[in-house]
Write an enzyme that holds these catalytic residues in place. Structure first.
Site, PDB file in Angstrom:
ATOM      1  N   GLY A 108       0.757  -1.017  -0.005  1.00 28.22           N
ATOM      2  CA  GLY A 108      -0.017   0.104   0.037  1.00 28.22           C
ATOM      3  C   GLY A 108       0.831   1.338  -0.163  1.00 28.22           C
ATOM      4  O   GLY A 108       1.966   1.233  -0.333  1.00 28.22           O
ATOM      5  N   ALA A 109       0.222   2.472   0.263  1.00 30.25           N
ATOM      6  CA  ALA A 109       0.843   3.864   0.281  1.00 30.25           C
ATOM      7  C   ALA A 109       1.395   3.932  -1.317  1.00 30.25           C
ATOM      8  O   ALA A 109       2.645   4.120  -1.597  1.00 30.25           O
ATOM      9  CB  ALA A 109       1.915   4.153   1.297  1.00 30.25           C
ATOM     10  N   LEU A 110       0.486   3.624  -2.123  1.00 30.29           N
ATOM     11  CA  LEU A 110       0.794   3.423  -3.651  1.00 30.29           C
ATOM     12  C   LEU A 110       1.425   4.834  -4.189  1.00 30.29           C
ATOM     13  O   LEU A 110       0.910   5.615  -3.915  1.00 30.29           O
ATOM     14  CB  LEU A 110      -0.290   2.943  -4.383  1.00 30.29           C
ATOM     15  CG  LEU A 110      -1.122   1.459  -3.949  1.00 30.29           C
ATOM     16  CD1 LEU A 110      -2.056   1.100  -4.891  1.00 30.29           C
ATOM     17  CD2 LEU A 110      -0.044   0.415  -3.926  1.00 30.29           C
ATOM     18  N   HIS A 111       2.302   4.449  -5.116  1.00 30.00           N
ATOM     19  CA  HIS A 111       2.672   5.625  -5.886  1.00 30.00           C
ATOM     20  C   HIS A 111       3.159   5.099  -7.344  1.00 30.00           C
ATOM     21  O   HIS A 111       2.566   3.894  -7.694  1.00 30.00           O
ATOM     22  CB  HIS A 111       4.172   5.960  -5.153  1.00 30.00           C
ATOM     23  CG  HIS A 111       5.051   4.762  -4.974  1.00 30.00           C
ATOM     24  ND1 HIS A 111       5.798   4.077  -5.998  1.00 30.00           N
ATOM     25  CD2 HIS A 111       5.603   4.426  -3.899  1.00 30.00           C
ATOM     26  CE1 HIS A 111       6.604   3.082  -5.627  1.00 30.00           C
ATOM     27  NE2 HIS A 111       6.412   3.165  -4.235  1.00 30.00           N
ATOM     28  N   GLY A 159       9.008  -5.151  -8.663  1.00 28.03           N
ATOM     29  CA  GLY A 159      10.059  -4.268  -8.925  1.00 28.03           C
ATOM     30  C   GLY A 159      11.448  -4.256  -8.603  1.00 28.03           C
ATOM     31  O   GLY A 159      11.624  -4.718  -8.037  1.00 28.03           O
ATOM     32  N   GLU A 160      12.307  -3.794  -9.908  1.00 34.01           N
ATOM     33  CA  GLU A 160      13.514  -3.984  -9.819  1.00 34.01           C
ATOM     34  C   GLU A 160      14.105  -2.909  -8.596  1.00 34.01           C
ATOM     35  O   GLU A 160      15.393  -2.970  -8.354  1.00 34.01           O
ATOM     36  CB  GLU A 160      14.278  -3.742 -11.010  1.00 34.01           C
ATOM     37  CG  GLU A 160      13.791  -4.734 -11.972  1.00 34.01           C
ATOM     38  CD  GLU A 160      14.580  -4.437 -13.425  1.00 34.01           C
ATOM     39  OE1 GLU A 160      15.175  -3.437 -13.740  1.00 34.01           O
ATOM     40  OE2 GLU A 160      14.451  -5.563 -14.170  1.00 34.01           O
ATOM     41  N   GLY A 210       5.536   4.013  -8.938  1.00 39.82           N
ATOM     42  CA  GLY A 210       6.100   2.781  -9.073  1.00 39.82           C
ATOM     43  C   GLY A 210       5.493   1.537  -9.090  1.00 39.82           C
ATOM     44  O   GLY A 210       5.187   0.639  -9.711  1.00 39.82           O
ATOM     45  N   HIS A 211       4.360   1.793  -8.032  1.00 39.00           N
ATOM     46  CA  HIS A 211       3.455   0.603  -7.778  1.00 39.00           C
ATOM     47  C   HIS A 211       2.469   0.454  -9.335  1.00 39.00           C
ATOM     48  O   HIS A 211       2.261  -0.750  -9.709  1.00 39.00           O
ATOM     49  CB  HIS A 211       2.483   0.709  -6.781  1.00 39.00           C
ATOM     50  CG  HIS A 211       3.226   0.610  -5.403  1.00 39.00           C
ATOM     51  ND1 HIS A 211       3.310   1.545  -4.470  1.00 39.00           N
ATOM     52  CD2 HIS A 211       3.954  -0.501  -4.788  1.00 39.00           C
ATOM     53  CE1 HIS A 211       4.024   1.182  -3.432  1.00 39.00           C
ATOM     54  NE2 HIS A 211       4.353  -0.030  -3.642  1.00 39.00           N
ATOM     55  N   GLN A 258      14.861  -8.822  -3.566  1.00 39.19           N
ATOM     56  CA  GLN A 258      13.528  -9.553  -3.312  1.00 39.19           C
ATOM     57  C   GLN A 258      13.036 -10.366  -4.712  1.00 39.19           C
ATOM     58  O   GLN A 258      12.445 -11.410  -4.496  1.00 39.19           O
ATOM     59  CB  GLN A 258      12.515  -8.479  -2.767  1.00 39.19           C
ATOM     60  CG  GLN A 258      11.087  -9.043  -3.027  1.00 39.19           C
ATOM     61  CD  GLN A 258      10.101  -7.913  -2.549  1.00 39.19           C
ATOM     62  OE1 GLN A 258       9.918  -7.847  -1.237  1.00 39.19           O
ATOM     63  NE2 GLN A 258       9.460  -7.371  -3.466  1.00 39.19           N
TER      64      GLN A 258
HETATM   65  P1  AMP Z   1       5.992  -2.482  -1.442  1.00 38.75           P
HETATM   66  O1  AMP Z   1       4.675  -2.035  -1.508  1.00 38.75           O
HETATM   67  O2  AMP Z   1       7.138  -1.383  -1.187  1.00 38.75           O
HETATM   68  O3  AMP Z   1       6.325  -3.804  -0.936  1.00 38.75           O
HETATM   69  O4  AMP Z   1       6.352  -2.615  -3.210  1.00 38.75           O
HETATM   70  C1  AMP Z   1       5.335  -3.499  -3.954  1.00 38.75           C
HETATM   71  C2  AMP Z   1       6.108  -3.653  -5.215  1.00 38.75           C
HETATM   72  O5  AMP Z   1       6.178  -2.325  -5.842  1.00 38.75           O
HETATM   73  C3  AMP Z   1       7.493  -4.512  -5.096  1.00 38.75           C
HETATM   74  O6  AMP Z   1       7.442  -5.405  -6.165  1.00 38.75           O
HETATM   75  C4  AMP Z   1       8.406  -3.182  -5.237  1.00 38.75           C
HETATM   76  O7  AMP Z   1       9.583  -3.473  -5.800  1.00 38.75           O
HETATM   77  C5  AMP Z   1       7.516  -2.458  -6.346  1.00 38.75           C
HETATM   78  N1  AMP Z   1       8.030  -1.170  -6.324  1.00 38.75           N
HETATM   79  C6  AMP Z   1       8.231  -0.173  -5.008  1.00 38.75           C
HETATM   80  N2  AMP Z   1       8.772   0.912  -5.576  1.00 38.75           N
HETATM   81  C7  AMP Z   1       9.048   0.957  -6.968  1.00 38.75           C
HETATM   82  C8  AMP Z   1       9.728   1.850  -7.605  1.00 38.75           C
HETATM   83  N3  AMP Z   1      10.146   2.765  -7.428  1.00 38.75           N
HETATM   84  N4  AMP Z   1       9.699   1.298  -9.213  1.00 38.75           N
HETATM   85  C9  AMP Z   1       9.267   0.274  -9.509  1.00 38.75           C
HETATM   86  N5  AMP Z   1       8.607  -0.771  -8.697  1.00 38.75           N
HETATM   87  C10 AMP Z   1       8.606  -0.361  -7.241  1.00 38.75           C
END
Ligand code: AMP
Length: 278
Positions: free
Chosen positions: A28-31, A144-145, A33-34, A150
Site C-alpha cells: 500500500g501507500a501506492l505511488h 519492481g527492480e 512505481g506500484h 527480493q
Molecule cells: P512495496 O509496497 O514496497 O512492498 O512494493 C510493492 C512492489 O512495488 C514491489 O515489487 C516493489 O519492488 C515495487 N516497487 C516499489 N517501488 C518501486 C519503484 N520505485 N519502481 C518500481 N517498482 C517499485
C-alpha cells in the site's frame, strides 16, 4: 474495481475468470512505481489483482512496521484510475492460519545485503508471497527492480517449489530528481527528499567513474559522497555480480555488475541499485 477481504470471496471471482491472471503484491501507500507494475500486468494479462497487505513478519524492526504509511482510500482511487480489476485486502489471520511464517533456504542469496542487514526479512517475504501464490494461482506476478534482491528471492522460490507463476521484473520508477519512488518517501520532508536524491546521483557518479578506480575505491567514494550530507548514513554499499548477487573484488570478476545501497536518512531507511555495466 472489485474489492475482496476474504480468500473465499476472491477465489469465487477468480474461478469465474477464463483468461490469464496477473498479480501485483504491495504493502500500500501506492505511488507511480506500484502503478507501473499494475500497468504492466494490465498489458500482459486479462485480469489483474493487486493486494495490499502490510506484512508484519517481514519487518525486522517494530518501529518500521508501526510507522509504515497507510493511505487506503487514496490507494483505491489510484487503482480505479489505472483500471485495476480487483483489490485484495486480506487479514493477518487468513494469511497466517498458524500465526507465523516459514523458514526458507535461498542459500547465499539471502545472506548478503538485505538478507544480512534485515535478519528474517526474506523468510517473511517468501512466506507471504508463497501464500499469495497458493491463494491466487496467478499466471504472472510483477515485482519492481527497486527491490532487486527480493525479485531474485521470489524467482528462486518459484524455481525451488515448482510454482507455475511467471515472475516479471519491472524497471525502477524515479522522482524527477532521481530519487527511487518508495512508500517510505512519504515520511521525508521536502528538504530530506532533495538530499535523498544524492543516493541515486552518487550511484550515477560511480557508474561514470568506476573504470579509473578499484572496487574498494568505488565503495569508499560512494560512502564519502553520502557522508558529505550530515543527515544521511550508509548502511551498506555493495558491488556485486548481477546474477548471483555475490560481492566482487575486481571488476573482471563479473560481466554483469550492479551496485546496491541502503541509506538511513533521519531514521527512514531507503534502498536503491544501479547496473554499472553489462
Ligand atoms: P512495496 O509496497 O514496497 O512492498 O512494493 C510493492 C512492489 O512495488 C514491489 O515489487 C516493489 O519492488 C515495487 N516497487 C516499489 N517501488 C518501486 C519503484 N520505485 N519502481 C518500481 N517498482 C517499485
Amino acid at each position: 474495481m472489485l474489492v475482496f477481504t476474504t480468500i473465499d470471496s476472491l477465489q469465487t471471482q477468480l474461478n469465474k475468470e477464463r483468461g490469464t491472471i496477473g498479480f501485483v503484491p504491495t504493502m500500500g501507500a501506492l505511488h507511480d512505481g506500484h502503478i507501473s507494475l499494475i500497468s504492466s500486468s494490465l498489458d500482459q494479462s486479462d485480469f489483474t489483482v493487486c493486494s495490499i497487505f502490510v506484512n508484519p513478519i517481514q519487518f525486522n524492526k517494530t518501529s518500521d512496521f508501526e510507522n509504515y504509511p497507510v493511505t487506503l482510500e487514496m490507494d483505491k482511487e489510484k487503482l480505479e484510475a489505472v483500471g485495476c480489476h480487483a483489490l485484495f485486502l486480506p487479514s493477518f489471520e487468513e494469511m497466517y492460519p498458524t500465526g507465523k511464517g516459514k523458514s526458507f533456504d535461498f542459500g547465499q542469496l539471502s545472506s548478503v545485503m538485505e538478507g544480512a542487514y534485515r535478519p528474517g526479512h526474506f523468510d517473511g517475504v517468501a512466506s507471504v508471497i508463497e501464500r499469495f501464490f497458493d491463494i491466487i494461482e496467478p499466471d504472472f506476478a510483477f515485482f519492481g527492480e527497486k527491490d532487486f534482491q527480493q525479485l531474485a528471492v521470489v524467482s528462486k522460490l518459484v524455481e525451488n517449489s515448482g510454482i507455475k507463476t511467471s515472475v516479471v521484473g519491472c524497471p525502477i520508477v524515479r522522482e524527477k530528481n532521481g530519487l527511487a519512488m518508495s512508500s517510505r518517501n512519504q515520511r521525508l520532508s521536502k528538504v530530506e527528499k532533495e538530499v535523498a536524491s544524492e543516493i541515486y546521483k552518487g550511484l550515477l557518479d560511480m557508474k561514470s567513474n568506476f573504470r579509473n578506480i578499484s572496487v574498494e575505491g568505488a565503495k569508499s567514494s560512494y560512502i564519502a559522497w553520502i557522508d558529505a550530507h550530515e543527515i544521511m548514513e550508509v548502511e551498506y554499499i555493495e558491488i556485486v555480480d548481477g546474477k548471483s548477487l555475490m560481492p566482487i573484488k575486481k571488476w573482471e570478476d563479473t560481466t554483469i555488475c550492479m551496485a546496491f545501497t541502503a541509506i538511513n536518512i533521519n531514521g527512514v531507511r531507503l534502498i536503491d541499485n544501479l547496473t554499472l555495466f553489462k
